[in-house]
Design a protein around this motif. Structure first.
Motif, PDB file in Angstrom:
ATOM      1  N   ARG A   1       4.881   0.962   0.254  1.00 26.60           N
ATOM      2  CA  ARG A   1       5.545   0.041   1.424  1.00 26.60           C
ATOM      3  C   ARG A   1       5.140  -1.421   1.288  1.00 26.60           C
ATOM      4  O   ARG A   1       3.966  -1.614   0.866  1.00 26.60           O
ATOM      5  CB  ARG A   1       5.058   0.644   2.908  1.00 26.60           C
ATOM      6  N   ILE A   2       5.982  -2.167   1.692  1.00 25.33           N
ATOM      7  CA  ILE A   2       5.470  -3.608   1.896  1.00 25.33           C
ATOM      8  C   ILE A   2       4.518  -3.822   3.040  1.00 25.33           C
ATOM      9  O   ILE A   2       4.974  -3.806   4.161  1.00 25.33           O
ATOM     10  CB  ILE A   2       6.772  -4.481   1.756  1.00 25.33           C
ATOM     11  N   ARG A   3       3.433  -4.507   2.779  1.00 27.42           N
ATOM     12  CA  ARG A   3       2.468  -4.975   3.869  1.00 27.42           C
ATOM     13  C   ARG A   3       2.760  -6.402   4.185  1.00 27.42           C
ATOM     14  O   ARG A   3       3.392  -6.738   5.132  1.00 27.42           O
ATOM     15  CB  ARG A   3       1.065  -4.810   3.608  1.00 27.42           C
ATOM     16  N   HIS A   4       2.820  -7.377   3.145  1.00 26.57           N
ATOM     17  CA  HIS A   4       2.919  -8.591   3.425  1.00 26.57           C
ATOM     18  C   HIS A   4       3.747  -9.150   2.150  1.00 26.57           C
ATOM     19  O   HIS A   4       3.702  -8.726   0.976  1.00 26.57           O
ATOM     20  CB  HIS A   4       1.642  -9.562   3.224  1.00 26.57           C
ATOM     21  N   ALA A   5       4.794 -10.054   2.557  1.00 25.15           N
ATOM     22  CA  ALA A   5       5.527 -10.714   1.412  1.00 25.15           C
ATOM     23  C   ALA A   5       6.098 -11.827   2.205  1.00 25.15           C
ATOM     24  O   ALA A   5       7.123 -11.867   2.798  1.00 25.15           O
ATOM     25  CB  ALA A   5       6.863  -9.671   0.868  1.00 25.15           C
ATOM     26  N   TYR A   6       5.584 -13.133   1.703  1.00 22.29           N
ATOM     27  CA  TYR A   6       5.984 -14.204   2.462  1.00 22.29           C
ATOM     28  C   TYR A   6       5.678 -15.384   1.631  1.00 22.29           C
ATOM     29  O   TYR A   6       5.178 -15.440   0.748  1.00 22.29           O
ATOM     30  CB  TYR A   6       5.173 -14.378   3.662  1.00 22.29           C
ATOM     31  N   LEU A   7       6.334 -16.527   1.999  1.00 16.80           N
ATOM     32  CA  LEU A   7       6.096 -17.940   1.524  1.00 16.80           C
ATOM     33  C   LEU A   7       5.752 -18.961   2.365  1.00 16.80           C
ATOM     34  O   LEU A   7       6.233 -19.154   3.662  1.00 16.80           O
ATOM     35  CB  LEU A   7       7.556 -18.454   0.782  1.00 16.80           C
ATOM     36  N   ASN A   8       4.617 -19.782   2.018  1.00 14.77           N
ATOM     37  CA  ASN A   8       4.264 -20.899   2.946  1.00 14.77           C
ATOM     38  C   ASN A   8       4.505 -22.191   2.287  1.00 14.77           C
ATOM     39  O   ASN A   8       4.266 -22.307   0.977  1.00 14.77           O
ATOM     40  CB  ASN A   8       2.927 -20.789   3.144  1.00 14.77           C
ATOM     41  N   TYR A   9       5.521 -23.144   3.057  1.00 15.73           N
ATOM     42  CA  TYR A   9       5.668 -24.697   2.571  1.00 15.73           C
ATOM     43  C   TYR A   9       5.429 -25.440   3.568  1.00 15.73           C
ATOM     44  O   TYR A   9       6.103 -25.307   4.854  1.00 15.73           O
ATOM     45  CB  TYR A   9       7.073 -24.535   2.036  1.00 15.73           C
ATOM     46  N   GLY A  10       4.123 -26.283   3.413  1.00 16.20           N
ATOM     47  CA  GLY A  10       3.950 -27.074   4.598  1.00 16.20           C
ATOM     48  C   GLY A  10       3.301 -26.157   5.817  1.00 16.20           C
ATOM     49  O   GLY A  10       2.575 -25.238   5.700  1.00 16.20           O
ATOM     50  N   ASN A  11       4.108 -26.473   7.000  1.00 16.71           N
ATOM     51  CA  ASN A  11       3.891 -25.844   8.290  1.00 16.71           C
ATOM     52  C   ASN A  11       4.720 -24.853   8.435  1.00 16.71           C
ATOM     53  O   ASN A  11       4.605 -24.005   9.366  1.00 16.71           O
ATOM     54  CB  ASN A  11       3.952 -26.801   9.293  1.00 16.71           C
ATOM     55  N   TRP A  12       5.551 -24.376   7.507  1.00 15.90           N
ATOM     56  CA  TRP A  12       6.484 -23.268   7.590  1.00 15.90           C
ATOM     57  C   TRP A  12       6.095 -22.039   6.990  1.00 15.90           C
ATOM     58  O   TRP A  12       5.627 -21.966   5.620  1.00 15.90           O
ATOM     59  CB  TRP A  12       7.867 -23.599   7.150  1.00 15.90           C
ATOM     60  N   LEU A  13       6.542 -20.902   7.460  1.00 14.77           N
ATOM     61  CA  LEU A  13       6.473 -19.595   6.874  1.00 14.77           C
ATOM     62  C   LEU A  13       7.672 -18.838   6.816  1.00 14.77           C
ATOM     63  O   LEU A  13       8.209 -18.614   8.176  1.00 14.77           O
ATOM     64  CB  LEU A  13       5.174 -18.809   7.291  1.00 14.77           C
TER      65      LEU A  13
ATOM     66  N   ASP B   1       0.628  -1.208  -0.082  1.00  8.53           N
ATOM     67  CA  ASP B   1       0.055   0.022  -0.106  1.00  8.53           C
ATOM     68  C   ASP B   1       1.006   1.267  -0.016  1.00  8.53           C
ATOM     69  O   ASP B   1       2.086   1.036   0.059  1.00  8.53           O
ATOM     70  CB  ASP B   1      -0.917  -0.150   0.999  1.00  8.53           C
ATOM     71  N   PHE B   2       0.204   2.323   0.374  1.00  7.94           N
ATOM     72  CA  PHE B   2       1.044   3.639   0.137  1.00  7.94           C
ATOM     73  C   PHE B   2       1.372   4.303   1.609  1.00  7.94           C
ATOM     74  O   PHE B   2       1.397   5.410   1.622  1.00  7.94           O
ATOM     75  CB  PHE B   2       0.630   4.447  -0.918  1.00  7.94           C
ATOM     76  N   LEU B   3       1.164   3.475   2.632  1.00 11.92           N
ATOM     77  CA  LEU B   3       1.201   4.316   3.840  1.00 11.92           C
ATOM     78  C   LEU B   3       2.841   4.263   4.566  1.00 11.92           C
ATOM     79  O   LEU B   3       2.781   4.118   5.658  1.00 11.92           O
ATOM     80  CB  LEU B   3       0.358   3.371   5.030  1.00 11.92           C
ATOM     81  N   GLY B   4       3.662   4.065   3.562  1.00 12.15           N
ATOM     82  CA  GLY B   4       4.800   4.304   4.313  1.00 12.15           C
ATOM     83  C   GLY B   4       5.502   5.736   4.474  1.00 12.15           C
ATOM     84  O   GLY B   4       4.818   6.714   3.859  1.00 12.15           O
ATOM     85  N   GLY B   5       6.597   5.917   4.885  1.00  8.19           N
ATOM     86  CA  GLY B   5       7.514   7.082   5.177  1.00  8.19           C
ATOM     87  C   GLY B   5       6.778   7.981   6.395  1.00  8.19           C
ATOM     88  O   GLY B   5       5.477   7.563   6.939  1.00  8.19           O
ATOM     89  N   SER B   6       7.393   8.873   6.750  1.00  8.25           N
ATOM     90  CA  SER B   6       7.030   9.796   7.730  1.00  8.25           C
ATOM     91  C   SER B   6       5.548  10.530   7.571  1.00  8.25           C
ATOM     92  O   SER B   6       4.777  10.781   8.571  1.00  8.25           O
ATOM     93  CB  SER B   6       7.760  10.665   8.316  1.00  8.25           C
ATOM     94  N   ASN B   7       5.259  10.685   6.385  1.00 13.38           N
ATOM     95  CA  ASN B   7       3.810  11.161   5.985  1.00 13.38           C
ATOM     96  C   ASN B   7       2.905  10.239   5.505  1.00 13.38           C
ATOM     97  O   ASN B   7       1.826  10.977   4.984  1.00 13.38           O
ATOM     98  CB  ASN B   7       4.108  12.502   4.981  1.00 13.38           C
TER      99      ASN B   7
END
Length: 449
Positions: free
Chosen positions: A182-194, A171-177
């Motif tokens: 900005r990145i909200r979520h960035a992840y991988l799931n494999y089985g029971n691991w994240l 989204d665009f809620l990064g920075g002081s103003n």
């Protein structure tokens, strides 16, 4: 009369009677024959009538069958059109290497009218930093932004006998103003691991009452951290999640990740409970202290359409997980570290009035333990280019109450209106005032895709 005479008389009578009887018998047979022919004719006529009626009924039945076929075809076509129009998620796309992905997001407009209070040009919550009374409050002011507009990508790709799943969301809620990508979520799931960045395993938003404000209200947390997480399922109702997280605490020199654990249990279809714990080393120069915290969350559907949520935290020495806190740890002149300690709670009830309308009534509270050594350190600390010490920026108490209503006239569209009032009590006064207030009306319009 002699015998001869009797004989002759009998013979004469027999001769006379026989023709008469024969005629009578013949006439009876003729009558019976005529009656049989009449009955047969009547039976044949009745049979032909019944056959004609049956033929007419068969024709009528054929007409009804044809009519039903047409109606079934029309119904099937209507159902197919509805299914096509309401299909979710959107059609799956594929990358050149065969990974499947779905694109989603929203366009979101937030507006806030500050009735009283505030000291920053922000449309979102900052109850811990609103101006104290008589000290440059920013009242009667309208602010708006599209910074919470969101774009996301869910994907999966087969690896061996399992799929690797993942998410990228910005989204665009990064920075002081709050106006940078900005990145909200960035992840991988494999089985029971994240592996990657997503909601903290300790400070999760699942048990927060619904708000319009994108940063939530006091007592809650919207923290996302880089982490490595493992989930163990004991049963369909119970699981344990443990993680090593980077809380991104800029006030310390970090050398170890925070360790978090969360036990989730579903007691019934309408009752979910989460118990959480956190531990993290806080290091300033060569000194270190262990920060720790516990949390409990409850979600209870009182009756269909009425849901109660509550979330409680007790934390010592940390300011990186729960929102709107004081600095977790400060250093004395001799290097010794002093930790802040607080309790917070957030509770609210959401009522679904119809498929298109629902609303929430909520309250949040945060209280910090009084520690004069901690306060004295802040009193002697002045941020650069400021005449106010950190003690006037730190708080003894925070609270907020809010009520909102959401209306969704059609599936992709949602509109919300919210009123919030809150106060903060600072550790030290500015111009004789320790209290600041936050009195606002929030509005939002969202188009989801």
């Amino acid at each position: 009369m002699n015998a001869k005479t009797l004989t002759q008389s009998f013979n004469f009578q027999s001769t006379t009677v026989r023709p008469t009887m024969q005629r009578t018998l013949m006439m009876s047979m003729i009558a019976l024959s005529m009656g049989g022919m009449s009955v047969a004719a009547q039976a044949q006529t009745q049979q032909q009538t019944e056959i004609e009626q049956l033929r007419q009924e068969v024709q009528a039945l054929r007409g009804l069958i044809e009519q039903q076929k047409v109606q079934n075809a029309q119904t099937a076509s209507a159902i197919a059109n509805v299914q096509r129009s309401s299909a979710s998620p959107s059609p799956i796309l594929k990358t050149a290497k065969g990974a499947e992905f779905n694109l989603y997001g929203n366009v979101r407009l937030d507006a806030s009218y500050q009735v009283e209070g505030s000291s920053r040009d922000l449309p979102y919550n900052h109850i811990n930093a609103v101006a104290l009374e008589g000290n440059n409050e920013s009242s009667d002011r309208l602010r708006s932004t599209l910074s919470a507009t969101r774009l996301g990508l869910d994907f999966k790709s087969p690896v061996g006998d399992r799929d690797v799943k993942g998410k990228i969301e910005v989204d665009f809620l990064g920075g002081s103003n709050f106006d940078n990508l900005r990145i909200r979520h960035a992840y991988l799931n494999y089985g029971n691991w994240l592996i990657g960045q997503t909601w903290s395993n300790f400070a999760i938003p699942d048990y927060m009452p619904e708000t319009i404000d994108a940063l939530a209200f006091v007592g809650g947390a919207v923290k996302r951290t880089p982490q490595v997480r493992h989930t163990t399922k004991f049963s369909p109702q119970t699981n344990l999640v443990v993680a090593a997280e980077d809380p991104k605490d800029a006030t310390i020199s970090q050398r170890l990740p925070a360790l978090t654990a969360r036990l989730n249990h579903q007691f019934a279809d309408n009752l979910n409970v989460s118990v959480r714990a956190m531990g993290h080393e806080k290091r300033v120069n060569s000194e270190e202290e262990m920060a720790w915290g516990v949390g409990v969350g409850v979600k209870y559907e009182v009756i269909p359409g009425t849901t109660l949520k509550a979330d409680y935290y007790h934390v010592k020495g940390d300011s990186s997980f729960v929102s709107f806190t004081n600095r977790g740890v400060v250093a004395q002149a001799n290097g010794d570290l002093i930790q802040s300690e607080f309790d917070s709670i957030m509770v609210g009830i959401t009522q679904k009035f119809s498929d298109k309308i629902h609303g929430t009534l909520g309250y949040g509270y945060m209280s910090f333990d009084e520690n004069q050594s901690y306060t004295n350190i802040l009193k002697n600390s002045f941020p650069k280019d400021s005449t106010q010490s950190d003690a006037t920026r730190a708080n003894k108490e925070l609270w907020q109450g809010w009520a909102n209503i959401f209306y969704s006239p059609r599936k992709p569209l949602s509109f919300g209106l919210e009123y919030v009032y809150g106060e903060r009590t600072a550790l030290e006064a500015v111009n004789g005032s320790k209290t600041g207030e936050d009195n606002r009306i929030n509005a939002v319009a969202i188009y989801n895709f």
